[in-house]
Design a protein around this motif. Sequence first.
Motif, PDB file in Angstrom:
ATOM      1  N   ASN A  35       0.782  -1.231   0.000  1.00  0.00           N
ATOM      2  CA  ASN A  35       0.000   0.000   0.000  1.00  0.00           C
ATOM      3  C   ASN A  35       0.821   1.293   0.000  1.00  0.00           C
ATOM      4  N   ASN A  36       1.942   1.282   0.694  1.00  0.00           N
ATOM      5  CA  ASN A  36       2.636   2.537   0.973  1.00  0.00           C
ATOM      6  C   ASN A  36       3.633   2.903  -0.135  1.00  0.00           C
ATOM      7  N   PRO A  58       4.652  -3.386  -7.084  1.00  0.00           N
ATOM      8  CA  PRO A  58       3.594  -3.513  -6.080  1.00  0.00           C
ATOM      9  C   PRO A  58       2.700  -4.731  -6.291  1.00  0.00           C
ATOM     10  N   PHE A  59       2.455  -5.472  -5.224  1.00  0.00           N
ATOM     11  CA  PHE A  59       1.429  -6.514  -5.194  1.00  0.00           C
ATOM     12  C   PHE A  59       1.250  -6.980  -3.755  1.00  0.00           C
ATOM     13  N   ASN A  60       0.109  -7.576  -3.492  1.00  0.00           N
ATOM     14  CA  ASN A  60      -0.194  -8.142  -2.177  1.00  0.00           C
ATOM     15  C   ASN A  60       0.273  -9.593  -2.167  1.00  0.00           C
ATOM     16  N   VAL A  61       1.283  -9.910  -1.362  1.00  0.00           N
ATOM     17  CA  VAL A  61       1.875 -11.252  -1.388  1.00  0.00           C
ATOM     18  C   VAL A  61       0.873 -12.343  -1.023  1.00  0.00           C
ATOM     19  N   SER A  62      -0.166 -11.998  -0.277  1.00  0.00           N
ATOM     20  CA  SER A  62      -1.127 -13.009   0.163  1.00  0.00           C
ATOM     21  C   SER A  62      -2.188 -13.328  -0.890  1.00  0.00           C
ATOM     22  N   ASP A  63      -2.191 -12.566  -1.974  1.00  0.00           N
ATOM     23  CA  ASP A  63      -3.168 -12.757  -3.062  1.00  0.00           C
ATOM     24  C   ASP A  63      -2.462 -13.427  -4.237  1.00  0.00           C
ATOM     25  N   ASN A  68       0.877 -13.635  -9.196  1.00  0.00           N
ATOM     26  CA  ASN A  68       1.117 -14.210 -10.523  1.00  0.00           C
ATOM     27  C   ASN A  68       1.026 -13.155 -11.624  1.00  0.00           C
ATOM     28  N   ASN A  69       0.015 -12.306 -11.540  1.00  0.00           N
ATOM     29  CA  ASN A  69      -0.161 -11.269 -12.562  1.00  0.00           C
ATOM     30  C   ASN A  69       1.002 -10.288 -12.579  1.00  0.00           C
ATOM     31  N   ALA A  70       1.421  -9.860 -11.387  1.00  0.00           N
ATOM     32  CA  ALA A  70       2.505  -8.873 -11.299  1.00  0.00           C
ATOM     33  C   ALA A  70       3.817  -9.456 -11.808  1.00  0.00           C
TER      34      ALA A  70
END
Length: 243
Positions: A35-36, A58-63, A68-70
Motif C-alpha cells: 500500500n505505501n 507492487p502486489f499483495n503477497v497473500s493474493d 502471478n499477474n505482477a
Amino acid sequence: MKYALVTGGSRGIGKAICVQLAKDTKYHILINYNNNKNAALETLTAVEEAGGSATLLPFNVSDIDAVNNALDTWQEANKDGVIEVIVNNAGITKDDLFMWMKPEDWHRVINTSLDGFFNVTHHLIQKMLVNRYGRIINMVSLSGLKGTPGQTNYSAAKGAVISATKALAQEVAKRKITVNAVAPGFIKTDMTTNLNEKELKKLVPANRFGEAEEVAHLVSFLASEKSSYITGEVININGGIYS
C-alpha cells in the motif's frame, strides 16, 4: 540482467535489505510493497543514493492472483531478466491473547507470512531450478522459534515458514539453490516503536535492540555466492536472547 526481489521492501528491515543489497551486489533491486507507495519511493531513492538501481513492484503477497499477474507482467517486460534472489520479508502482526483473537486477525497474519512465502517462491522457483542457481531468504522471527505470548498467530506463521525453509532447502540444494531463514529478535523498526525498549532490552544479553542494518548485512551475505554451503539454516540475530 539479474535481479533481487525483496517483498515488503518499503520500510524497516525490508528497506535496509534493499539498500544493503544495492551496496554489496550488482543486482537490480525489485522493491515490493502493498500500500505505501511513498515509503517505497523513499527506498528507491535510498537504493540509488547507495549506487544501485531499483524498480517498484507492487502486489499483495497473500493474493496469489495478484502475485502471478505482477510477476508475469514483469517477466514479459523483462524477457532476459532473471530473479536470482528472493527475500520473503513481507509480514504483519495483529497481536492479541489467543482467547480474544479474531479469526480475521489469525488469517491475515498467516496469509501474509506463510501464503506470501508460497505464492512468491512457488512462482519463481521453476526458473531458478532451470538456471541452476538461486538464493531464497525467508525472514522469520524469534517468535517462530520460542513462541511469544500474545502472538500465537505470528508465532504459528513464522514457525511454519521455518519448517518450510528446512524442507525446501533439501529439495533444491543439488541445483545450487540455497534456502535459509533469518530470525531477528528485537530490532528498531516501525513494528517495535510501541514496545517498551527500556524494559525489554533488559531481557537481551547484549542490552540493546538491534538495528535494521545489522539484519541487512546478514541477509546480504546469505544472498551472495560466499554463502553457497549454508542451506536449511535458521540464523538468529537477537543479541543473545535465545542462545
